[in-house]
Design a protein around this motif. Structure first.
Motif, PDB file in Angstrom:
ATOM      1  N   SER A 157       0.846  -1.195   0.000  1.00 10.90           N
ATOM      2  CA  SER A 157       0.000   0.000   0.000  1.00 10.90           C
ATOM      3  C   SER A 157       0.878   1.241   0.000  1.00 10.90           C
ATOM      4  CB  SER A 157      -0.900   0.006   1.228  1.00 10.90           C
ATOM      5  OG  SER A 157      -0.114   0.103   2.399  1.00 10.90           O
ATOM      6  N   HIS A 158       0.302   2.330  -0.441  1.00  6.89           N
ATOM      7  CA  HIS A 158       0.971   3.631  -0.420  1.00  6.89           C
ATOM      8  C   HIS A 158       0.113   4.551   0.429  1.00  6.89           C
ATOM      9  CE1 HIS A 158       3.920   2.486  -3.395  1.00  6.89           C
ATOM     10  NE2 HIS A 158       2.934   1.941  -4.097  1.00  6.89           N
ATOM     11  N   GLY A 159       0.578   4.834   1.623  1.00  8.55           N
ATOM     12  CA  GLY A 159      -0.216   5.655   2.530  1.00  8.55           C
ATOM     13  C   GLY A 159      -1.404   4.877   3.038  1.00  8.55           C
ATOM     14  N   ALA A 160      -2.565   5.499   2.996  1.00  3.49           N
ATOM     15  CA  ALA A 160      -3.776   4.889   3.554  1.00  3.49           C
ATOM     16  C   ALA A 160      -4.587   4.117   2.523  1.00  3.49           C
ATOM     17  CB  ALA A 160      -4.646   5.970   4.185  1.00  3.49           C
ATOM     18  N   SER A 161      -4.073   3.941   1.322  1.00  2.00           N
ATOM     19  CA  SER A 161      -4.881   3.244   0.320  1.00  2.00           C
ATOM     20  C   SER A 161      -4.030   2.298  -0.510  1.00  2.00           C
ATOM     21  CB  SER A 161      -5.564   4.257  -0.601  1.00  2.00           C
ATOM     22  OG  SER A 161      -4.592   4.961  -1.346  1.00  2.00           O
ATOM     23  N   GLY A 162      -4.728   1.428  -1.192  1.00  2.00           N
ATOM     24  CA  GLY A 162      -4.089   0.526  -2.129  1.00  2.00           C
ATOM     25  C   GLY A 162      -3.564  -0.726  -1.483  1.00  2.00           C
ATOM     26  N   GLY A 163      -2.746  -1.415  -2.195  1.00  2.00           N
ATOM     27  CA  GLY A 163      -2.184  -2.673  -1.761  1.00  2.00           C
ATOM     28  C   GLY A 163      -3.012  -3.832  -2.270  1.00  2.00           C
ATOM     29  N   ILE A 164      -2.314  -4.826  -2.761  1.00  2.00           N
ATOM     30  CA  ILE A 164      -3.000  -6.024  -3.254  1.00  2.00           C
ATOM     31  C   ILE A 164      -2.088  -7.223  -3.033  1.00  2.00           C
ATOM     32  CG2 ILE A 164      -2.165  -5.722  -5.621  1.00  2.00           C
ATOM     33  CD1 ILE A 164      -4.916  -6.838  -6.535  1.00  2.00           C
ATOM     34  N   ALA A 165      -2.676  -8.331  -2.671  1.00  2.00           N
ATOM     35  CA  ALA A 165      -1.933  -9.575  -2.482  1.00  2.00           C
ATOM     36  C   ALA A 165      -2.702 -10.703  -3.143  1.00  2.00           C
ATOM     37  CB  ALA A 165      -1.749  -9.870  -1.004  1.00  2.00           C
ATOM     38  N   THR A 166      -1.969 -11.594  -3.802  1.00  2.00           N
ATOM     39  CA  THR A 166      -2.559 -12.763  -4.433  1.00  2.00           C
ATOM     40  C   THR A 166      -1.813 -13.991  -3.940  1.00  2.00           C
ATOM     41  OG1 THR A 166      -3.102 -11.458  -6.389  1.00  2.00           O
ATOM     42  CG2 THR A 166      -3.127 -13.848  -6.638  1.00  2.00           C
ATOM     43  N   MET A 167      -2.550 -14.977  -3.472  1.00  2.00           N
ATOM     44  CA  MET A 167      -1.960 -16.210  -2.973  1.00  2.00           C
ATOM     45  C   MET A 167      -2.511 -17.392  -3.767  1.00  2.00           C
ATOM     46  SD  MET A 167      -2.322 -13.858  -0.423  1.00  2.00           S
ATOM     47  CE  MET A 167      -3.860 -14.181   0.349  1.00  2.00           C
ATOM     48  N   TRP A 168      -1.667 -18.419  -3.945  1.00  2.00           N
ATOM     49  CA  TRP A 168      -2.100 -19.592  -4.685  1.00  2.00           C
ATOM     50  C   TRP A 168      -1.325 -20.818  -4.224  1.00  2.00           C
ATOM     51  CZ3 TRP A 168       0.889 -15.713  -6.682  1.00  2.00           C
ATOM     52  CH2 TRP A 168       2.143 -16.053  -7.171  1.00  2.00           C
ATOM     53  N   ASN A 169      -1.788 -21.966  -4.696  1.00  2.00           N
ATOM     54  CA  ASN A 169      -1.184 -23.252  -4.392  1.00  2.00           C
ATOM     55  C   ASN A 169      -0.260 -23.613  -5.548  1.00  2.00           C
ATOM     56  OD1 ASN A 169      -0.656 -26.032  -4.196  1.00  2.00           O
ATOM     57  ND2 ASN A 169      -2.632 -26.455  -3.275  1.00  2.00           N
ATOM     58  N   SER A 170       1.030 -23.810  -5.273  1.00  2.00           N
ATOM     59  CA  SER A 170       2.005 -24.076  -6.339  1.00  2.00           C
ATOM     60  C   SER A 170       1.830 -25.464  -6.961  1.00  2.00           C
ATOM     61  CB  SER A 170       3.429 -23.905  -5.815  1.00  2.00           C
ATOM     62  OG  SER A 170       3.711 -24.864  -4.816  1.00  2.00           O
ATOM     63  N   VAL A 171       1.061 -26.348  -6.326  1.00  2.00           N
ATOM     64  CA  VAL A 171       0.779 -27.649  -6.926  1.00  2.00           C
ATOM     65  C   VAL A 171      -0.195 -27.485  -8.095  1.00  2.00           C
ATOM     66  CG1 VAL A 171      -0.290 -29.910  -6.488  1.00  2.00           C
ATOM     67  CG2 VAL A 171       1.248 -28.898  -4.800  1.00  2.00           C
ATOM     68  N   ILE A 172      -1.084 -26.493  -7.996  1.00  2.00           N
ATOM     69  CA  ILE A 172      -2.099 -26.269  -9.025  1.00  2.00           C
ATOM     70  C   ILE A 172      -1.635 -25.262 -10.068  1.00  2.00           C
ATOM     71  CG2 ILE A 172      -4.448 -25.417  -9.432  1.00  2.00           C
ATOM     72  CD1 ILE A 172      -5.139 -26.454  -6.637  1.00  2.00           C
ATOM     73  N   PHE A 173      -0.938 -24.195  -9.622  1.00  2.00           N
ATOM     74  CA  PHE A 173      -0.537 -23.118 -10.521  1.00  2.00           C
ATOM     75  C   PHE A 173       0.965 -22.909 -10.497  1.00  2.00           C
ATOM     76  CE2 PHE A 173      -4.849 -21.833  -9.327  1.00  2.00           C
ATOM     77  CZ  PHE A 173      -5.402 -21.652 -10.579  1.00  2.00           C
ATOM     78  N   SER A 174       1.472 -22.481 -11.620  1.00  2.00           N
ATOM     79  CA  SER A 174       2.844 -21.999 -11.735  1.00  2.00           C
ATOM     80  C   SER A 174       2.721 -20.563 -12.225  1.00  2.00           C
ATOM     81  CB  SER A 174       3.599 -22.847 -12.756  1.00  2.00           C
ATOM     82  OG  SER A 174       4.825 -22.250 -13.055  1.00  2.00           O
ATOM     83  N   ALA A 175       3.471 -19.650 -11.636  1.00  2.00           N
ATOM     84  CA  ALA A 175       3.295 -18.243 -12.001  1.00  2.00           C
ATOM     85  C   ALA A 175       4.621 -17.515 -12.084  1.00  2.00           C
ATOM     86  CB  ALA A 175       2.405 -17.549 -10.981  1.00  2.00           C
ATOM     87  N   ASP A 176       4.672 -16.546 -12.958  1.00  2.00           N
ATOM     88  CA  ASP A 176       5.759 -15.581 -13.026  1.00  2.00           C
ATOM     89  C   ASP A 176       5.156 -14.241 -12.669  1.00  2.00           C
ATOM     90  OD1 ASP A 176       7.815 -17.311 -13.920  1.00  2.00           O
ATOM     91  OD2 ASP A 176       7.022 -17.183 -15.964  1.00  2.00           O
ATOM     92  N   VAL A 177       5.753 -13.564 -11.723  1.00  2.00           N
ATOM     93  CA  VAL A 177       5.228 -12.290 -11.290  1.00  2.00           C
ATOM     94  C   VAL A 177       5.891 -11.192 -12.129  1.00  2.00           C
ATOM     95  CG1 VAL A 177       5.008 -10.695  -9.359  1.00  2.00           C
ATOM     96  CG2 VAL A 177       4.840 -13.155  -8.978  1.00  2.00           C
ATOM     97  N   LEU A 178       5.073 -10.405 -12.782  1.00  2.00           N
ATOM     98  CA  LEU A 178       5.547  -9.280 -13.587  1.00  2.00           C
ATOM     99  C   LEU A 178       5.099  -8.010 -12.915  1.00  2.00           C
ATOM    100  CD1 LEU A 178       4.554 -10.611 -17.097  1.00  2.00           C
ATOM    101  CD2 LEU A 178       6.757 -10.844 -15.954  1.00  2.00           C
ATOM    102  N   TYR A 179       6.012  -7.101 -12.692  1.00  2.00           N
ATOM    103  CA  TYR A 179       5.688  -5.857 -12.030  1.00  2.00           C
ATOM    104  C   TYR A 179       6.423  -4.737 -12.731  1.00  2.00           C
ATOM    105  CZ  TYR A 179       5.434  -2.293  -8.406  1.00  2.00           C
ATOM    106  OH  TYR A 179       5.226  -1.132  -7.718  1.00  2.00           O
ATOM    107  N   SER A 180       5.690  -3.737 -13.109  1.00  2.00           N
ATOM    108  CA  SER A 180       6.279  -2.582 -13.775  1.00  2.00           C
ATOM    109  C   SER A 180       6.078  -1.366 -12.879  1.00  2.00           C
ATOM    110  CB  SER A 180       5.614  -2.353 -15.132  1.00  2.00           C
ATOM    111  OG  SER A 180       6.114  -1.185 -15.706  1.00  2.00           O
ATOM    112  N   LYS A 181       7.164  -0.798 -12.419  1.00  2.00           N
ATOM    113  CA  LYS A 181       7.071   0.385 -11.573  1.00  2.00           C
ATOM    114  C   LYS A 181       7.079   1.623 -12.465  1.00  2.00           C
ATOM    115  CE  LYS A 181       9.053   2.519  -7.564  1.00  2.00           C
ATOM    116  NZ  LYS A 181      10.065   2.438  -6.523  1.00  2.00           N
ATOM    117  N   ASP A 182       6.042   2.442 -12.335  1.00  2.00           N
ATOM    118  CA  ASP A 182       5.930   3.656 -13.171  1.00  2.00           C
ATOM    119  C   ASP A 182       6.831   4.746 -12.658  1.00  2.00           C
ATOM    120  OD1 ASP A 182       2.386   3.142 -13.578  1.00  2.00           O
ATOM    121  OD2 ASP A 182       4.082   2.339 -14.668  1.00  2.00           O
TER     122      ASP A 182
END
Length: 94
Positions: free
Chosen positions: A69-94
């Protein structure tokens, strides 16, 4: 032909996630929904780690990605099971 699979995804706006009561309620909600992916929005936390996941998610959720989060707003979290999903996290900072 590709195999089609249906998954439950739980998305919640969460306030006060630092409270043990809220963490317990979230864990119960995740368990009762039978979801395989959890997305928490408006979580207002600046850090997120594996011990925190264990405090509010069932043990099957072993991977996560988050944007703080930035200050009093925002923020996001995603959780998953690695047995079911494989993921690459892509993040672009503006």
């Amino acid at each position: 032909m590709p195999l089609l699979v249906n998954w439950n995804v739980l998305c919640r706006n969460v306030r006060g996630l630092n409270s043990g009561y809220k963490q317990l309620a979230l864990s119960y909600g995740i368990t009762s929904s039978g979801c395989v992916v959890v997305c928490l929005q408006e979580k207002k936390r600046t850090s997120f780690d594996q011990p925190f996941i264990k405090s509010c998610c069932p043990h099957r959720f072993d991977q996560f990605a988050f944007v703080p989060s930035h200050g009093a707003s925002g923020g996001i979290a995603t959780m998953w099971n690695s047995v079911i999903f494989s993921a690459d996290v892509l993040y672009s900072k503006d």
